[in-house]
Design a protein around this motif. Structure first.
Motif, PDB file in Angstrom:
ATOM      1  N   VAL A 103       4.580   5.042  -8.405  1.00 45.46           N
ATOM      2  CA  VAL A 103       4.174   4.926  -9.810  1.00 45.46           C
ATOM      3  C   VAL A 103       5.096   3.975 -10.556  1.00 45.46           C
ATOM      4  O   VAL A 103       4.674   3.218 -11.421  1.00 45.46           O
ATOM      5  N   ALA A 107       3.902   0.848 -12.610  1.00 46.41           N
ATOM      6  CA  ALA A 107       4.185   0.726 -14.041  1.00 46.41           C
ATOM      7  C   ALA A 107       4.948  -0.557 -14.342  1.00 46.41           C
ATOM      8  O   ALA A 107       4.709  -1.211 -15.349  1.00 46.41           O
ATOM      9  N   VAL A 110       2.793  -3.727 -14.648  1.00 45.53           N
ATOM     10  CA  VAL A 110       1.845  -3.846 -15.767  1.00 45.53           C
ATOM     11  C   VAL A 110       2.249  -4.916 -16.795  1.00 45.53           C
ATOM     12  O   VAL A 110       1.426  -5.725 -17.193  1.00 45.53           O
ATOM     13  N   TYR A 115      -3.332  -4.629 -16.843  1.00 45.83           N
ATOM     14  CA  TYR A 115      -3.837  -3.364 -16.316  1.00 45.83           C
ATOM     15  C   TYR A 115      -4.929  -3.606 -15.306  1.00 45.83           C
ATOM     16  O   TYR A 115      -5.493  -4.679 -15.238  1.00 45.83           O
ATOM     17  N   ILE A 191      -3.673   7.056  -7.750  1.00 47.40           N
ATOM     18  CA  ILE A 191      -2.747   7.078  -8.881  1.00 47.40           C
ATOM     19  C   ILE A 191      -2.962   5.863  -9.765  1.00 47.40           C
ATOM     20  O   ILE A 191      -2.688   5.877 -10.956  1.00 47.40           O
ATOM     21  N   THR A 194      -3.952   5.549 -13.442  1.00 43.14           N
ATOM     22  CA  THR A 194      -3.072   5.608 -14.614  1.00 43.14           C
ATOM     23  C   THR A 194      -2.780   4.229 -15.185  1.00 43.14           C
ATOM     24  O   THR A 194      -2.314   4.106 -16.312  1.00 43.14           O
ATOM     25  N   VAL A 195      -3.023   3.181 -14.394  1.00 44.55           N
ATOM     26  CA  VAL A 195      -2.891   1.843 -14.968  1.00 44.55           C
ATOM     27  C   VAL A 195      -4.246   1.178 -15.060  1.00 44.55           C
ATOM     28  O   VAL A 195      -4.361  -0.034 -15.140  1.00 44.55           O
ATOM     29  N   GLY A 201      -9.510   8.095  -8.834  1.00 42.30           N
ATOM     30  CA  GLY A 201      -8.444   8.594  -9.691  1.00 42.30           C
ATOM     31  C   GLY A 201      -8.875   8.788 -11.133  1.00 42.30           C
ATOM     32  O   GLY A 201      -8.402   9.689 -11.823  1.00 42.30           O
TER      33      GLY A 201
END
Lengths: 244, 388, 323
Positions: A103, A107, A110, A115, A191, A194-195, A201
């Motif tokens: 993650v 992150a 990004v 994204y 995962i 999340t982005v 996901g």
């Protein structure tokens, strides 16, 4: 222990069928679940489950192919005496990369890549390399020196030695590495939601946010089945190619 | 022997020099959201730039020569350069030109990362291929870390954008940091308490197809987020149905599901390494032990366990670093931890917030990893007498 | 034909070979005999260019090997080593077929060749599909020899090929290889540290000590050679006895008729097969306390062998030849 004859072929086929069922016929599962869980139904995904599956598989396939290719090339290159110096450096980077959580890398990418698809692809690529690289190097290292010497002595060119002898012998190890890499990829792609990465996901994350259990399951069940199918498939392949 | 390490450290020194010349070291944004302008090292550091350039050229010179006696000097030089960079950075931050508004932010640019990579390359290329190499290398990493800490705590770098984010929510930060560490640490602890006995059981049963092993493998294959989701379902269900369970914290979100998932993931390396470690101990040794009159459990405690400990500890180390990573996901379900900071940063498109979560995380992972590997190394050397 | 002229090989601070000279004419099996680490394996690797000499020239079939392309050189040389080096992922057929395939032979020819070779090395043709992991030590070595002979090279390099076998299998394979060589007449450089192996196989033996050859000669030449202390020490004081294993009983037979009554010989003799070695005969004579033995060819008596003949005629005979 005759019990060890787990037939992975059958398991793979069964799991794959379950996976397909979970994508196309999730409403059936939903009806079963309603007995136990209150449905919420607030969130209706913009894409169908099939579409999400397609995208999830797509990014995993693309990044895996790239990482395997690069990893095998690097592993082959480490056999050259020139690369011995770089070997420890590469190993150092690899160890470094292993300590950083997925993650975190996602992150971090990004701000640079925005994204969605791009940062996820890069992260998947980076993470996918290490297992394959490590296993390929180890696979190549376990080949007896006598075999290599015979191959050279019989008049094979270095390329032929690598392609006809070394790589085939290291193949089971490479397969194991690819397996680990693929499973990791599927997990990180999940995962990736999340982005902003499209895939299973999204359903899980949105389900968590809106406290909609059925939505969570809509994402979690298919992706778990996908991972299990892939693992089963590769176990079967590894068994097939392993030398007695 | 002659040329070892040279290429990497020279490349590293080159990278350092190049980072000063060609990369932007900082970025200035008038406020949190607008894109900023890149600032080169020259602009940022003013006259200090030439000093840095000179220092990196000296470093280049030293690494090319690659004499054994230079190793320590190279290391010290690196520390010097790092310190210099941080000092000048702080100085530049205080410069009025960049502090026109309260909202103005100066953040770290790509150049600093390239610089750090160069530092890493020089250190890894410099300290290698001799007995105490790894120790020396780690010591220098520690030194760099301490230098960074020093500048942080002295308030020198307070005007950096990431520090501004920090000050905005320092209480939360420490709370989440502690949360994160506790979650990760506790889950590994429970993992050890459950995993080692399981590993023992599986080892004793001597079956290669143990269903327990199969279950644990299963847990490792299923994607982390998905497992999290799957666990949340029954927990939510239980939490809803039973008031008693709800009171002790069993619910679909928050601490409980995160904790459970972390334990499950910690089990895999611990169990596997326990089995591998026990298998590794030479059967002949155990025969000798029983031949000498040791009873079963004595041979286990005195011979097998001590000898298999390095491998088991290795599994614990893996579990620890993985756990720190996995704990990030706790932030998604309200379990807290540095993950919540990272996800906040992702949601608000604030890179500094992301960094505020990520950097301490990586630091935590590295510290624990180094600590454990040093412990393993020490154990192997002193207790088992293994020479590297 | 193989020729090394003033070849030296030096590593960092060690000298593996020092002004090494050796010539092996066509059709000869030369055994390079010496202790471990004397450089004999180095010689082999220099010939197929797995390593390069520090100085000196090497000729194969009168061509300087430096001017030959690696692959071309090696495909014309058969190579058999101690651990066989068989490819674990190829079955017996595929292993033997390696060089023929590299040379782009037609499949039919390869099939024929593999069958011929399996017959030659004494393996059943249905071994073709077996993997190396399914073969015993002796079987693996036979495949190794077959593989070395596959493309019908003029030259064979063999580096202690039977070294990892138990004594029984080793002797068996030595005898078989001797038979094969008698049939094929290849130019062979055979490296070993086993004196008996050298005796059994060699046309000529080159005795080495670290870095250099001490002496070359036929196996029987070394009996006279007791001047050089090193050779005596290396070959061992029972060299003459070992050499006896090179000769067969039928070479020293006395075929004069013997007193017979009722189709059975009057005097009672112990029997020995005509194909046993003279050393077996001597051993039996000693154990039975008999000066003569009866020689049998499939249960049929064909003559006698006497202790005096062994004493006088085996080496004495050779000595007379020389004079």
């Amino acid at each position: 222990m005759k019990k060890n004859k787990t037939n992975f072929m059958i398991a793979t086929i069964m799991l794959f069928l379950l996976f397909l069922f979970s994508i196309f016929k999730f409403d059936v599962i939903e009806k079963l679940l309603i007995f136990a869980i209150k449905p919420k139904d607030f969130f209706v995904a913009r894409e169908s489950l099939f579409e999400l599956a397609r995208q999830h598989i797509f990014i995993v396939a693309v990044s895996s192919s790239l990482s395997v290719l690069i990893a095998v090339c690097i592993a082959i290159l480490t056999r050259f005496p020139i690369m011995n110096e770089l070997e420890e450096f590469i190993l150092g980077i690899a160890i470094f990369g292993q300590t950083i959580p997925t993650v975190a890398i996602l992150a971090l990418l990004v701000p640079f890549l925005g994204y969605g698809f791009k940062p996820a692809l890069v992260a998947l690529f980076i993470y996918g390399i290490l297992p394959v690289l490590r296993n390929t190097i180890e696979g190549l290292n376990t080949i007896s020196e006598d075999v290599r010497e015979s191959a050279r002595a019989m008049g094979m060119s270095p390329f032929q030695v690598m392609s006809k002898v070394e790589l085939p012998l290291a193949f089971p190890a490479i397969l194991a590495g690819v397996r680990v890499s693929l499973i990791l990829n599927i997990s990180v792609a999940t995962i990736g939601a999340t982005v902003g990465l499209k895939g299973f996901g999204i359903l899980i994350v949105n389900g968590i946010r809106s406290d909609d259990i059925i939505l969570i399951l809509k994402g979690a069940i298919p992706v778990s089945l996908l991972a299990l199918t892939v693992e089963s498939l590769f176990m079967h392949l590894e068994k097939k190619f392993r030398l007695p | 022997m002659k040329k070892s390490g040279n290429a990497v450290s020279v490349l590293g020194a080159l990278t350092i020099a190049l980072s000063f010349l060609f990369f932007s070291f900082a970025e200035y944004r008038p406020n949190r959201v607008l894109t900023g302008t890149d600032i080169s090292a020259k602009e940022l550091f003013g006259n200090g730039f030439f000093l840095l350039l000179f220092a990196s050229l000296v470093l280049l010179f030293l690494t090319v020569l690659n004499k054994k006696s230079y190793k320590l000097m190279i290391g010290m030089f690196i520390l010097l350069i790092v310190g210099l960079v941080l000092y000048l950075l702080g100085g530049a931050l205080d410069d009025d030109a960049y502090n026109q508004t309260v909202m103005g932010r100066m953040s770290i640019g790509g150049g600093l990362w390239v610089f750090l990579m160069g530092v890493f390359m020089v250190l890894s290329g410099n300290f290698k291929n001799y007995e105490k190499a790894i120790l020396h290398r780690r010591l220098f990493y520690l030194a760099i870390f301490l230098i960074i800490l020093f500048f942080l705590f002295s308030g020198h770098l307070d005007k950096l954008s990431i520090m501004k984010e920090f000050f905005n929510r320092s209480q939360t930060f420490f709370r989440q940091f502690n949360r994160h560490f506790s979650l990760a640490f506790l889950s590994v602890l429970v993992g050890i308490l459950i995993g080692v006995p399981i590993g023992l059981l599986i080892y004793k049963s001597k079956k290669t197809n143990n269903p327990l092993l199969f279950l644990i493998n299963l847990g490792q294959t299923i994607p982390t987020l998905s497992l999290l989701g799957l666990i949340m379902v029954p927990l939510a269900f239980l939490g809803e149905r039973s008031e008693f369970l709800r009171n002790i914290g069993v619910r679909g979100v928050g601490f409980t599901p995160a904790f459970l998932v972390l334990i499950i993931y910690a089990l895999f390396p611990i169990v596997h390494n326990t089995i591998a470690g026990l298998n590794m101990v030479d059967q002949n040794l155990l025969e000798v032990a029983s031949g000498m009159g040791m009873k079963g459990y004595q041979a286990f405690w005195k011979v097998q366990l001590p000898l298999s400990l390095p491998v088991v500890l290795g599994g614990i180390r893996t579990a620890m670093t993985q756990s720190i990573g996995n704990t990030i996901l706790a932030g998604l379900i309200g379990g807290g931890g540095l993950g919540s900071i990272i996800f906040l940063g992702l949601a608000q498109a604030a890179p500094d917030l992301i960094l505020l979560g990520v950097i301490p995380l990586i630091a935590m992972a590295f510290m624990l990893d180094s600590l454990l590997s040093f412990f393993i190394f020490y154990y192997q050397k002193k207790v088992l007498g293994i020479k590297t | 034909m193989i020729k090394l002229v003033n070849v030296s090989k030096r590593y960092q601070d060690t000298v593996a070979l020092k002004n090494f000279n050796l010539e092996i004419p066509e059709g000869m099996l030369l055994v390079l005999l010496g202790p471990s680490g004397c450089g004999k394996s180095t010689v082999i690797r220099l010939i197929n260019r797995l390593i390069q000499p520090t100085s000196g020239e090497i000729y194969v079939n009168n061509k300087d090997i430096r001017h030959m392309e690696f692959s071309k050189l090696r495909r014309g040389i058969g190579y058999a080593i101690q651990n066989t080096g068989l490819f674990p992922h190829y079955n017996v057929y595929e292993n033997i077929a390696v060089v023929p395939r590299l040379l782009k032979w037609k499949k039919y020819d390869i099939d024929q060749r593999v069958d011929t070779l399996l017959d030659l090395v004494g393996l059943n043709r249905n071994y073709k599909d077996k993997l190396p992991s399914e073969l015993s030590g002796g079987e693996g070595q036979r495949v190794g020899v077959a593989r070395a002979l596959a493309a019908d090279p003029a030259i064979l390099l063999m580096d202690e090929p039977f070294g990892s076998l138990d004594p029984l299998n080793r002797e068996r394979l030595q005898k078989e290889f001797y038979r094969i060589q008698k049939q094929l007449k290849k130019t062979v450089l055979f490296v070993t540290h086993d004196v008996e192996e050298a005796i059994r196989l060699a046309d000529k033996i080159a005795v080495m000590r670290p870095g250099e050859i001490v002496s070359i000669g036929r196996p029987s030449d070394f009996i006279a050679e007791d001047k050089e202390g090193y050779i005596k020490e290396f070959l061992g004081s029972e060299y003459a006895l070992k050499l006896l294993s090179r000769f067969m009983v039928q070479d020293v037979i006395d075929q004069r008729p013997v007193a017979v009554k009722n189709n059975v010989t009057v005097r009672h003799y112990f029997r020995i097969n005509k194909e046993s070695t003279v050393s077996n005969a001597l051993s039996m004579m000693i154990s039975k306390g008999a000066r003569s033995l009866e020689v049998i060819d499939e249960k049929k008596r064909i003559g006698l062998i006497h202790f005096e003949d062994i004493l006088m005629n085996v080496f004495g005979g050779e000595k007379n030849e020389k004079e």
